[in-house]
Design a protein around this motif. Sequence first.
Motif, PDB file in Angstrom:
ATOM      1  N   VAL A   1       0.843  -1.195   0.000  1.00  0.00           N
ATOM      2  CA  VAL A   1       0.000   0.000   0.000  1.00  0.00           C
ATOM      3  C   VAL A   1       0.883   1.252   0.000  1.00  0.00           C
ATOM      4  O   VAL A   1       0.622   2.200  -0.743  1.00  0.00           O
ATOM      5  CB  VAL A   1      -0.984  -0.016   1.193  1.00  0.00           C
ATOM      6  CG1 VAL A   1      -1.715   1.315   1.328  1.00  0.00           C
ATOM      7  CG2 VAL A   1      -1.990  -1.166   1.026  1.00  0.00           C
TER       8      VAL A   1
ATOM      9  N   ILE B   1       0.843   4.178  -2.927  1.00  0.00           N
ATOM     10  CA  ILE B   1       0.641   5.597  -2.617  1.00  0.00           C
ATOM     11  C   ILE B   1       1.829   6.406  -3.121  1.00  0.00           C
ATOM     12  O   ILE B   1       1.665   7.479  -3.689  1.00  0.00           O
ATOM     13  CB  ILE B   1       0.399   5.804  -1.109  1.00  0.00           C
ATOM     14  CG1 ILE B   1      -0.932   5.153  -0.705  1.00  0.00           C
ATOM     15  CG2 ILE B   1       0.421   7.290  -0.745  1.00  0.00           C
ATOM     16  CD1 ILE B   1      -1.159   5.057   0.794  1.00  0.00           C
TER      17      ILE B   1
ATOM     18  N   ILE C   1      -6.866   2.716  -3.851  1.00  0.00           N
ATOM     19  CA  ILE C   1      -5.957   1.756  -3.214  1.00  0.00           C
ATOM     20  C   ILE C   1      -6.674   0.428  -2.994  1.00  0.00           C
ATOM     21  O   ILE C   1      -6.144  -0.640  -3.299  1.00  0.00           O
ATOM     22  CB  ILE C   1      -5.417   2.308  -1.878  1.00  0.00           C
ATOM     23  CG1 ILE C   1      -4.507   3.501  -2.126  1.00  0.00           C
ATOM     24  CG2 ILE C   1      -4.695   1.234  -1.076  1.00  0.00           C
ATOM     25  CD1 ILE C   1      -3.236   3.213  -2.868  1.00  0.00           C
TER      26      ILE C   1
ATOM     27  N   THR D   1      -5.334  -2.971  -4.953  1.00  0.00           N
ATOM     28  CA  THR D   1      -4.715  -4.035  -4.161  1.00  0.00           C
ATOM     29  C   THR D   1      -5.580  -5.283  -4.090  1.00  0.00           C
ATOM     30  O   THR D   1      -5.069  -6.375  -3.849  1.00  0.00           O
ATOM     31  CB  THR D   1      -4.438  -3.578  -2.713  1.00  0.00           C
ATOM     32  OG1 THR D   1      -5.672  -3.245  -2.083  1.00  0.00           O
ATOM     33  CG2 THR D   1      -3.455  -2.438  -2.664  1.00  0.00           C
TER      34      THR D   1
ATOM     35  N   THR E   1      -7.819  -2.538   4.142  1.00  0.00           N
ATOM     36  CA  THR E   1      -7.195  -1.371   3.519  1.00  0.00           C
ATOM     37  C   THR E   1      -7.253  -0.180   4.466  1.00  0.00           C
ATOM     38  O   THR E   1      -6.266   0.544   4.635  1.00  0.00           O
ATOM     39  CB  THR E   1      -7.895  -1.032   2.184  1.00  0.00           C
ATOM     40  OG1 THR E   1      -7.840  -2.171   1.331  1.00  0.00           O
ATOM     41  CG2 THR E   1      -7.231   0.145   1.497  1.00  0.00           C
TER      42      THR E   1
END
Length: 154
Positions: free
Chosen positions: A42, A46, A57, A61, A68
Amino acid sequence: MKKVFKNERLTYRLELVAQEAIRANDEIFLRETGLRIRELRVLRLIDDTPGTTFAEIAKSTGLERSLTSRIIRTLLGNGLIERENSIEDARVFLLRTTARGQNIRRIARQLSDRLEAILTHPLSEQELATLDGILERLGNWISSERYRAALAID
């Protein structure tokens, strides 16, 4: 050579190899960076796309929204990312890495390179290049409209 897989299905074998490699490396990443592999993924996303959102995100993912959210809270709490309200929609937060987060990412990348070299040690350069090409083609195929159409037909 000992038979490792109890099932010959490709998806099973791919998943097992990935799970075992992640399991073996997760504690190393935690020890060296303070983050687990999913948290580092993550952070990388970013860092690669400053101004990304929680929804983007979660989608990229494939992680559950609650997981998350926990990961983003951890990264925020550790001062690795920061958030700001979107100008277009105050309910949306835009995420970006801090200098500390970028440094952790660099450390993780160096560690990842070393661990991947260990993982792929049994493969020759040619075999590794072939595997990479095959995975790229499979990735393109399973994300294509033709693949989804073929699944609908069968």
